[in-house]
Design a protein around this motif. Sequence first.
Motif, PDB file in Angstrom:
ATOM      1  N   THR A  56      39.993  35.979  30.438  1.00  0.00           N
ATOM      2  CA  THR A  56      40.365  37.309  30.911  1.00  0.00           C
ATOM      3  C   THR A  56      40.472  37.304  32.427  1.00  0.00           C
ATOM      4  O   THR A  56      39.845  36.493  33.110  1.00  0.00           O
ATOM      5  CB  THR A  56      39.327  38.374  30.490  1.00  0.00           C
ATOM      6  OG1 THR A  56      38.056  38.026  31.062  1.00  0.00           O
ATOM      7  CG2 THR A  56      39.202  38.462  28.972  1.00  0.00           C
ATOM      8  N   LYS A  58      42.432  40.030  35.862  1.00  0.00           N
ATOM      9  CA  LYS A  58      43.099  41.304  36.151  1.00  0.00           C
ATOM     10  C   LYS A  58      44.304  41.062  37.035  1.00  0.00           C
ATOM     11  O   LYS A  58      44.443  40.007  37.676  1.00  0.00           O
ATOM     12  CB  LYS A  58      42.130  42.279  36.820  1.00  0.00           C
ATOM     13  CG  LYS A  58      41.635  41.878  38.185  1.00  0.00           C
ATOM     14  CD  LYS A  58      40.693  42.926  38.743  1.00  0.00           C
ATOM     15  CE  LYS A  58      40.241  42.601  40.168  1.00  0.00           C
ATOM     16  NZ  LYS A  58      39.491  41.342  40.253  1.00  0.00           N
ATOM     17  N   ALA A 134      49.960  43.366  33.626  1.00  0.00           N
ATOM     18  CA  ALA A 134      48.913  43.484  32.613  1.00  0.00           C
ATOM     19  C   ALA A 134      49.464  43.083  31.246  1.00  0.00           C
ATOM     20  O   ALA A 134      50.658  43.175  30.978  1.00  0.00           O
ATOM     21  CB  ALA A 134      48.386  44.918  32.567  1.00  0.00           C
ATOM     22  N   ASP A 172      44.008  37.306  28.860  1.00  0.00           N
ATOM     23  CA  ASP A 172      44.099  38.756  28.641  1.00  0.00           C
ATOM     24  C   ASP A 172      43.989  39.422  30.002  1.00  0.00           C
ATOM     25  O   ASP A 172      42.908  39.504  30.584  1.00  0.00           O
ATOM     26  CB  ASP A 172      42.976  39.220  27.715  1.00  0.00           C
ATOM     27  CG  ASP A 172      43.190  40.636  27.207  1.00  0.00           C
ATOM     28  OD1 ASP A 172      44.148  41.289  27.684  1.00  0.00           O
ATOM     29  OD2 ASP A 172      42.404  41.090  26.362  1.00  0.00           O
ATOM     30  N   SER A 174      44.081  42.510  32.542  1.00  0.00           N
ATOM     31  CA  SER A 174      43.928  43.964  32.629  1.00  0.00           C
ATOM     32  C   SER A 174      44.526  44.466  33.931  1.00  0.00           C
ATOM     33  O   SER A 174      44.724  43.707  34.886  1.00  0.00           O
ATOM     34  CB  SER A 174      42.442  44.346  32.558  1.00  0.00           C
ATOM     35  OG  SER A 174      41.730  43.745  33.629  1.00  0.00           O
TER      36      SER A 174
END
Length: 431
Positions: A56, A58, A134, A172, A174
């Motif tokens: 993950t 951002k 994103a 992933d 964000s």
Amino acid sequence: MSAAVVALLLGGAGIAITASPAQAAEATFKVKCVPPAGGGDPVEGETTAKVTAPATAKVGDEVDVVWETVKPASNNTDLMDIPKDAVQPTGWITVGGGQAGELKVVGEKKNPPIPKKAPMVMSAMKGKLKLTKAGKVTLTPGKYDVAVTFSFGTFVTKCAPVGEVKGGATIDVSAGSSGGATNGGATNGGATNGGATSGGATNGGATNGGADGGTTAGGGGQTDFPGKPVEVAFDCGPVVPGGIKTPVTINAKKNGGSYDLTVKTAKGAMAAPMALPAGALKPSMNVKLGGADSGTVKVAGPANADPIPDKAPVSLSDMTGTYKPGKSGKVTLSPDQLTIDVTMAPGATPINVPCKAASSGVSLELDTAAQPGGSGSSTSTTGSTTSGGLAETGAEDEGGIKALALVAGTVILLGGAVFTFTPWRRLRGTR
């Protein structure tokens, strides 16, 4: 290469940020590998690549991506052993999902000695990816190059997937507050390599150009701009049946507003069929300008300083010249016509052997600023194209006859490509 890219490799423009522990995923796929000229026929095999990236992150983060070769697609050939620390891999990872593009990853020149027919060993390839949108970002391994350096030159094998590649890592991503999503910087899917346009070289982009687009050299405080070797096919007409194929590398060093160029061909090792005197072979080449500038810049190398004994290796010297930009912007430099002047006796008229670049590629890209009287502008070029002079050599010129005998009979290795001029046995018998 993909068309438009928002995935960036930022050289020295930030610290890699990972918001979660790294995760790895493997992909097994078939590839076709094409060796350099003289290296044998293309081969197909299956390779397994492990791609490591954070699970993950951002938007705005710059993350580390690693490609490890778990299983090589093929073994070393049966031609020769590969020495220690001679193999350098470069790969291109397809970026998909939330953002699209291509990420270039480069490995160190680090490997154990690899005997003939033993499995290839390649270092892990690494790069940095700027996350700009994103969503789920997929990282799928694709084509890769394997450069192997010997004492007589560097040779590149190009491998590309056969069919669709499935597998690889997923990030992933964000939404974040960073504004990095609109920061472009790469124009050809990693060939100009984002970070290099801002003068960075820490990610390997400025030292190892893309497979198709050359090396981009940015501004900043950088003064040395190494190019990448490109395979060039030279057409020398009936003088050299089949032409010449050799890797050519264009390097530049900034000197005020100009650039000192050094052009290298791969050094060959081929037994000369006769003793060659000092000063017998003198190379020159036209470097073709593209992009913002146009024209050619001529580079020339010294003749062989020492005599070349019978059956000793034959190589061409490095060629140098100066490029003074005539236009501002991104300028590409590509190998063009090669000329070899052959002089077999002091004072004899040289024989010019012109070899046109039937196929070439970009070795280097510079971010230039126009200079007064720039030699590369469309209205003024440095150097001129040299045409052949075989028909102008009179029979009364003993040096010319000997030179013609060399052109007709000498076997020269230029970057791994051997070319033979037919009537050698007859001419040598009458010499």
